[in-house]
Design an enzyme around this catalytic site. Sequence first.
Site, PDB file in Angstrom:
ATOM      1  N   HIS B 128       0.990  -1.294   0.073  1.00 27.90           N
ATOM      2  CA  HIS B 128      -0.130  -0.166  -0.011  1.00 27.90           C
ATOM      3  C   HIS B 128       0.881   1.249   0.019  1.00 27.90           C
ATOM      4  CE1 HIS B 128      -2.761   2.866   2.257  1.00 27.90           C
ATOM      5  NE2 HIS B 128      -3.525   2.808   0.960  1.00 27.90           N
ATOM      6  N   HIS B 153      -7.418   7.989  -3.842  1.00 29.20           N
ATOM      7  CA  HIS B 153      -7.680   7.052  -4.284  1.00 29.20           C
ATOM      8  C   HIS B 153      -8.581   6.854  -5.501  1.00 29.20           C
ATOM      9  CE1 HIS B 153      -6.498   5.820  -0.307  1.00 29.20           C
ATOM     10  NE2 HIS B 153      -6.160   4.505  -0.838  1.00 29.20           N
ATOM     11  N   ARG B 235       1.885  19.797  -2.735  1.00 28.63           N
ATOM     12  CA  ARG B 235       1.353  18.239  -2.527  1.00 28.63           C
ATOM     13  C   ARG B 235       1.084  18.244  -1.088  1.00 28.63           C
ATOM     14  NH1 ARG B 235       0.591  13.768  -1.804  1.00 28.63           N
ATOM     15  NH2 ARG B 235       1.949  11.818  -2.251  1.00 28.63           N
ATOM     16  N   CYS B 292       8.920  17.546  -4.653  1.00 26.36           N
ATOM     17  CA  CYS B 292       8.494  16.431  -4.237  1.00 26.36           C
ATOM     18  C   CYS B 292       9.400  15.218  -4.699  1.00 26.36           C
ATOM     19  CB  CYS B 292       7.236  16.183  -5.082  1.00 26.36           C
ATOM     20  SG  CYS B 292       6.082  14.794  -4.882  1.00 26.36           S
ATOM     21  N   TYR B 430       7.837   6.725   1.202  1.00 29.11           N
ATOM     22  CA  TYR B 430       8.984   7.388   0.585  1.00 29.11           C
ATOM     23  C   TYR B 430      10.281   6.625   0.805  1.00 29.11           C
ATOM     24  CZ  TYR B 430       6.099  11.556   0.394  1.00 29.11           C
ATOM     25  OH  TYR B 430       5.088  12.518  -0.137  1.00 29.11           O
TER      26      TYR B 430
END
Lengths: 581, 581
Positions: B128, B153, B235, B292, B430
């Site tokens: 996920h 989503h 972001r 980002c 990340y």
Amino acid sequence: MLSRLARSCALPRNGKRLTHKRLATSRNLAAFSSFANSNEGNQNKLSAILAASAILAGTSICASEAKHPDPTPTNVTQEEGFEDNVRDLDKLPTYTSEQVSENNGENGKIWMSYGGIVYDVTNFVYNHPGGSERIMLAAGGAVEPYWHLYRQHFATDLPMRLMEDMVVGKLAEKDQDAIDEQMAKIEEENEDPYAHEPKRSELLIVHGDQPMNAEVPAELLTSSYITPADVFYIRHHHPVPLMMKKDIDSYELEIDLSEFSSELGLKESTVKISIADLKKLPKTEVVATLQCSGNRRGDMNSAGRTSGTSWSQGAISTAKWGGVRLTDVLKAAGIEDPISLTEKDSIQKHLRMESLDGMKASINMEKATNPYGDVIIAYEMNGEPLPRDHGFPLRVIVPGFAAVRNMKWLKKIEISKNEAEGAWQQGLNYKTLPPSVTDAKKVDLAKMPSMTEVAVFSGITSVDIVGIPKLKPGKTVLVKAKGWAWSGGGRNIVRVDVSGNAGESWTAANLGEGSDQKFNRAWAWTFWECEVPAIVKKDGTVEVVSKAVDLAFNSQPESVAHGWNVRGLGNNSWYRVITRG
Amino acid sequence: MLSRLARSCALPRNGKRLTHKRLATSRNLAAFSSFANSNEGNQNKLSAILAASAILAGTSICASEAKHPDPTPTNVTQEEGFEDNVRDLDKLPTYTSEQVSENNGENGKIWMSYGGIVYDVTNFVYNHPGGSERIMLAAGGAVEPYWHLYRQHFATDLPMRLMEDMVVGKLAEKDQDAIDEQMAKIEEENEDPYAHEPKRSELLIVHGDQPMNAEVPAELLTSSYITPADVFYIRHHHPVPLMMKKDIDSYELEIDLSEFSSELGLKESTVKISIADLKKLPKTEVVATLQCSGNRRGDMNSAGRTSGTSWSQGAISTAKWGGVRLTDVLKAAGIEDPISLTEKDSIQKHLRMESLDGMKASINMEKATNPYGDVIIAYEMNGEPLPRDHGFPLRVIVPGFAAVRNMKWLKKIEISKNEAEGAWQQGLNYKTLPPSVTDAKKVDLAKMPSMTEVAVFSGITSVDIVGIPKLKPGKTVLVKAKGWAWSGGGRNIVRVDVSGNAGESWTAANLGEGSDQKFNRAWAWTFWECEVPAIVKKDGTVEVVSKAVDLAFNSQPESVAHGWNVRGLGNNSWYRVITRG
């Protein structure tokens, strides 16, 4: 004429490889002095070298006769040699030494003579790998006495090849005779500056022994995490400084603060600290990898000829260095707050370093004084006093920086608003030019930063094919590979990817020793091992490739071509090994 | 059944592209509360989100109705849609909510329902993108209320595509009716958590607006060195926290020192500092670029599908941040010597940060306290108070680190021996996995470092062909290109190489603004321009390529493929632009 040429270099005959005759070895740096005296106008230029040579004038206290394998012969072959390229030598004009001396740069032309030939080096000086400042020492004069010290000119055929295109005439026979006589006298009267080199391990691969440049063979590189001092790679620019007992007893590190002494309110502009006093400061140890900026230069030559030692992957080693924090030394010298001094007026400041052999280099003061930078003045290597080859009695360790900034034989440090002078800091020697530039004259070297932190590197030290006696083309075999990886700036190695199919797929290696170093203070390399499927190529070989990734997720570039540079620095392209098992 | 499915996603009909229906927008985070109460066992899991949502419960003091272009539609096409892939839905078993709740992970299985379908996500939770911890909030229950907040989503079809393979059955109609009723009630009774988003510039390219993810168009990127705040890329992970005047007046930054308060001899384990008191500390300004970690993810998808926003090159911007040094704040909180604390016992320590929207992240204390690291707590952006979109009232600026560590809406900092918890620091979100790994279950995420420093990047923002009206294949034309380059860790950009022939030859660009930044503290990007010959390809196009080189001589890799990773992070491969002029 040919006999004259043969004095300086053995010419190729019948297509044989060009090699160079070494000048006789029993000569001394002090020879420059007498030569300079007879060579008007050169005295000032020589003073820097002469200062450095003073320490070499004593007699040996620990030197023994050096015994090494012969320097690795150059692999470069050529169709034609010097003789063929300079066919019309007899038709060329003859010049006297006086005429040569008129072209010392002042009129815009720079001539030099060597072995009876006169060269116009005007357009070359900017591209002299050792820096234009250094080649200019011989401007308008004979090269012989300089090459007597800087014998790296004999290690490969590159110097003579480059000079082929610069021939402008012959030197008058009587003048060359005078030079030869003088060199003979120097040889007779003075000791060879290389007479007192330390004994070295025969395991090292020697690229040139005057000065010594030798790398670690691949099979030894990862045999122990801490490289034993006797097989630690060696990259010198000069003879190893020789110290007598009295020199050591009276040895003092000079700390020159003259640029800032008044604003710091210091009484003395220069402070001297004996080794004994230095050792009274808190001792600290740092495990750090050092790598020559030219490591893997040999591979870069495949994308275009570069200048310098043709290192394989072995110009890298790791030691545990013991010494004192540089910041503590600065504080002991009277700088209360080295960080505030560094930040003062937002002006960039440098820690300049000088060594006993005349080397000069500098690092930025932010690195020098960073509480997490771990810069030390070392007096120990792997728990023993520093060996002569690695900087006895003192060297600087600048973890994460190129080895050239880790000054050996440290004599003096200085805080300055300017970078160190000289070829090793400001010259072409340690500057990575763009791949498009083959003539250093076309760029502003001052705008090109010198080597500091090092990019991410890896190497493969062994490849074993698992249980297959014969390799069938097209088949996939399992290969065990191992190696090392390292990045500058303390950036930990977070991954090493290994491929047996030219990067079509990758396997992440198991990281071993070195993978548990402090976050962002990984000053030493990381060892890795990997089992990877590899495809057997048409010619029955397999190729294994490695690329490492560091904490900032920088990775190694695929091709050596796009980072090619004329000095052959920083080749961190994918490491490739081709084997038949 | 189909009508049931259609409640959650519009199904493709006759090969049309799969799109998703947004859930109604007038809902509030507080909705979770009532839902959680009816969903046994989920209360604890939700407490973290609920805490973060409290601040959203007030009414607007400055919000205005958001008006943006529609989210960029996904470019992914597919042969078959959900309907085709799950043809045999009617043949699948039917489960009740109670049966679903039995598979909450405790028995080794993890089921969830969404829109009347039951999914077995056991093997997916590790992959996920938002972290396994977060998806586990819905374990054994319905997904609807979570997606009500986490509307990313709906931004692409990736979630539904992945879920196609996880279908195990249908949810009993009465149970889905109950969920739908509850969601309707939530919508009726509560305000949409996205109702108070700030007004944004229509110039931004919006990838998804709930939460807002929008990048700077190429033509704006290099139009000014300092990006105006209103076109600075955005972001977000959640709705933008909304503060009322009374919230601001009473706002206090919490500094939690409980792990070290006794050894530091502090009376209080937690210190609170008001914004007014914070502003009494010396003000400092830092020009820093934020990027980002997924910038250029769009390009990476060419080498294999990744998850997350399909950014082009515009998820990067630069501002002048004004605030106070973090070290000064730590000292004000009672830590006399933050560096000594960092070094104490040689144990790695972290500065943990928490924001008003529930984000958690941390940086290593060496960066946090480095005198040359320039980490600040900012209250200004480009000379104005921080805009809501960029962290009002306080954010951390960690120059040279990935933007995710530059915590917006800062509520709390804490010094700890452990990294921050949660998906953004320790989860997959990340973490750059090896290119070989498509299933995060197969690696130990704890061994993969989170994004910290950023690798060297460049981008091309314009390409102009000089004076040629029509491009003839095979001809060489002159091209003017310009762009930006940036590297993490303060490493200055020393060179940008540009090629018009796929890297066969390179031209060094002229470096402009940003090229004069402090040595190794180049926190902001460097602009460049270049005239380069380019070859016209058979199809009448020219391709211009850029790669930057930083102070450590790291460079960008040629191919995106060898650095591919499942999360699409850190794509710094050569930047390529193809144009017809």
